[in-house]
Every structure is written in C-alpha cells, then in structure tokens.
Design a protein around this motif. Sequence first.
Motif, short mmCIF file in Angstrom:
data_model
loop_
_atom_site.label_atom_id
_atom_site.label_comp_id
_atom_site.label_asym_id
_atom_site.label_seq_id
_atom_site.Cartn_x
_atom_site.Cartn_y
_atom_site.Cartn_z
N LEU A 14 0.62 -1.36 0.02
CA LEU A 14 -0.02 0.03 0.15
C LEU A 14 1.24 1.26 0.00
O LEU A 14 0.53 2.77 -0.88
CB LEU A 14 -1.01 0.49 1.18
N HIS A 15 1.77 1.18 0.90
CA HIS A 15 2.99 2.28 0.69
C HIS A 15 3.81 2.52 -1.56
O HIS A 15 3.20 3.16 -1.19
CB HIS A 15 3.68 2.03 1.39
N VAL A 16 3.92 1.28 -1.74
CA VAL A 16 4.05 1.37 -3.23
C VAL A 16 2.83 2.06 -3.82
O VAL A 16 3.58 2.77 -4.79
CB VAL A 16 4.49 0.36 -3.25
N ALA A 17 1.74 1.39 -3.81
CA ALA A 17 0.85 2.10 -4.42
C ALA A 17 0.28 3.68 -3.76
O ALA A 17 0.11 4.64 -5.26
CB ALA A 17 -0.66 1.40 -3.77
N CYS A 18 0.40 4.45 -2.67
CA CYS A 18 0.56 5.51 -2.82
C CYS A 18 1.40 6.21 -3.16
O CYS A 18 1.42 7.47 -3.91
CB CYS A 18 0.58 6.02 -1.25
N GLU A 19 3.12 6.06 -3.54
CA GLU A 19 3.90 6.43 -3.55
C GLU A 19 3.80 6.75 -5.52
O GLU A 19 4.03 8.11 -5.53
CB GLU A 19 5.03 5.20 -3.21
N HIS A 20 3.42 6.21 -5.89
CA HIS A 20 3.31 5.74 -7.39
C HIS A 20 2.06 6.19 -7.64
O HIS A 20 1.73 6.61 -8.83
CB HIS A 20 3.80 5.04 -7.50
N GLY A 21 1.07 6.37 -7.05
CA GLY A 21 -0.36 7.20 -7.25
C GLY A 21 -0.88 5.97 -8.15
O GLY A 21 -1.71 6.77 -9.09
N PHE A 22 -0.58 4.80 -7.87
CA PHE A 22 -1.75 3.58 -8.30
C PHE A 22 -2.60 3.92 -7.63
O PHE A 22 -3.11 2.84 -6.62
CB PHE A 22 -0.62 2.45 -8.25
#
Length: 343
Positions: free
Chosen positions: A174-182
């Motif tokens: 979820l961190h990854v999604a929030c960082e990249h705007g997914f």
Amino acid sequence: MSRSGGGDQDGKPDLDENRIDSGIEYALREPREQFPSLANSEEKDKHSTDERLDSAYGSSSLTVDSLGDFIEECRISKCENATDCQYTEEEVNFLTTVTEDGDTILHLAIIHEELKFAQYLVDLFPPELMDIQNNLYQTPLHLATYLNLPIAVKILVEKGVSLELQDQDGNTPLHVACEHGFWECANEMIQNTSPGKLANVLEAQNWRGMTCLHVATLHKRPRLMRLLMKNGVHLNIKEGTSGKTALHIAVEQRDVAAVKLLLNKGANVDASMFNGCTALHLAVGRQDAAIAHLLCQAGADKMIKNMEDETALDLADGNDDILALFPFDDIQFMGRTVINYSM
C-alpha cells in the motif's frame, strides 16, 4: 508492454505454437527498472537468456525454456481447477523453485505480466507460499503493485496474502501504491481487506517512519489521500523520525490543496513535531503567507512555543504579509485571545 500474442515485433522469434494454447505469451520481455533483482540476473547472463534466472538451491535452474516447458505440460485446459491437477515430483520441485534472486515462479509470472498463469498459481498455492519475499523483500503483491496491475492485486488479496510485509525500504504494497499514485491497486487492497487488518496496514511505518498517508501527502496524491481518509486513516498520526503529521508535510511541500483537504477533514492544526514546531511554525519559517493564513483561519494557536522557545511570530523575520496575521492589539493569556481592542 504487450500482454498477448507471440510475434516477432521485438526481434525475438516466435515460440512453439503449442505453448500459447492457454493464451499466455512466452516471449521474454524487457524487465522494469523497479526490479534490480531481475536486471542483475540479466547483467550476469546478458549473453545467454536461457540461464538468466538460476535457482539458489541445488543444481537445478529456472529458465525461460523450463518455464515454458512446464506450462506446456500443465496447461490450464487439462484440469477444471488447478487444485485438481496431479503433479509429478519434478513438477512440484519446479513449482517450489526459488531463483538466486529469491523469486518464486509466481514472482516471475507477475514480473512478465502473465496474469492467466499467475491466476493458475494463485489457485494452486496456499497464502504462505504467495507471501515469500525475494532478496529485495518483495512479495508477489509488491511486484503486482509496482507494475500497476490491479487485476493481479485483486487476485492476490482475495486469496488472503499479507498486506503487512515490508520490502527492503520498509514499504508495504500500500505504501508503494501511495508513492506512485496507483489508486486502483490501493483500492483493491483496501476494499478486499477487513477493517481490523486494514488498520494495522494504515499505521505501518516504512524505514523513513512514514505511514501511507504521509507518503501520499509527500508525493501529492490527493485522490489517494481521500481514499485513505474515507477508510479510517488516523489524520494526526506522526511519522517516526521527527514527529511530523500529514499536515506538517503538506505545509513543507507548499501544497495548498492538501492543507485545505486535511484541515477540512479535521486534522489537528496545532499538532506539534518532536521539536515542538506546529504547522504554523513551518509555514512562517518558510515565509509562506498563503498557507499561514489558512492555518490561522483554522484557528492555529500563534503563541505555541517550540523547543527553541520560539513562537511562530518569532520566525516571521520582518515579513509584512506574515506579520499582518499577528495583530498586536490583542491581550492574550496562555496563547488565547482574551480581549480584542480592535472590535
């Protein structure tokens, strides 16, 4: 990046026709920059793609050809359900092989965006096998998120994989999604996770001390911020290194829209960092009159002192626009206006 068909469009020869019965493309694709483990393997074996993914265990190796051979032998069309298939010992060993970079066959299926085969493996594997982390501590769910594959994310989350496992940077998927705007990937994780488990994910900090809300705010992802807020994120949670809230980060980023969003949703305007600085201290220190004005309108206490015994006024440094926010005709007690002589 193509997801179907064989062809020779990348200069690679078509593979055997009987390898695409199930609609899966087997041509080797170029790896993404997000996966140095795969890139490192290619660098080691750039003159021989047949052995670019070697298993770290025993003498067996996981190669593109062996992957294709296995799929050919275990085509989905042979069984109504993956769990009904009977596998030989060799096939079982192949399914549980791990490359020298720590990737399982499910990692590889997702890296190459072979979603039909990934679904096949998800139906076959128990959740604990799908939570194996590679050498960069990435799970298949991390990779599906990095590649912005919401369908793969949905498949994995519905199967019950962990959303709490962290990669080498401490980031959950979820961190990854929030960082990249997914947004779609994040939404699949949130909508398919129970509130109890989701609460733990929303509070998880990466190695920089940031939660998902901090990351979304830092990278100016307002849509993701709203999604997190809608699903119960703690607006005033402090990151672990300096105690900043999302409001502090929005002020540092000079993100007026994020400041308004957080204040409108009820963020504490007077929350302080570990050094005692409020969002108003940061705004005034940056000479940002527009954001300082928003904070004052939201009721920010102008007399709070930080650990340096400074109020926000002390940081104004002669800026007339900032000083106009601090009237001198008020009598204040404990930071609160008692009498306003301008009335």
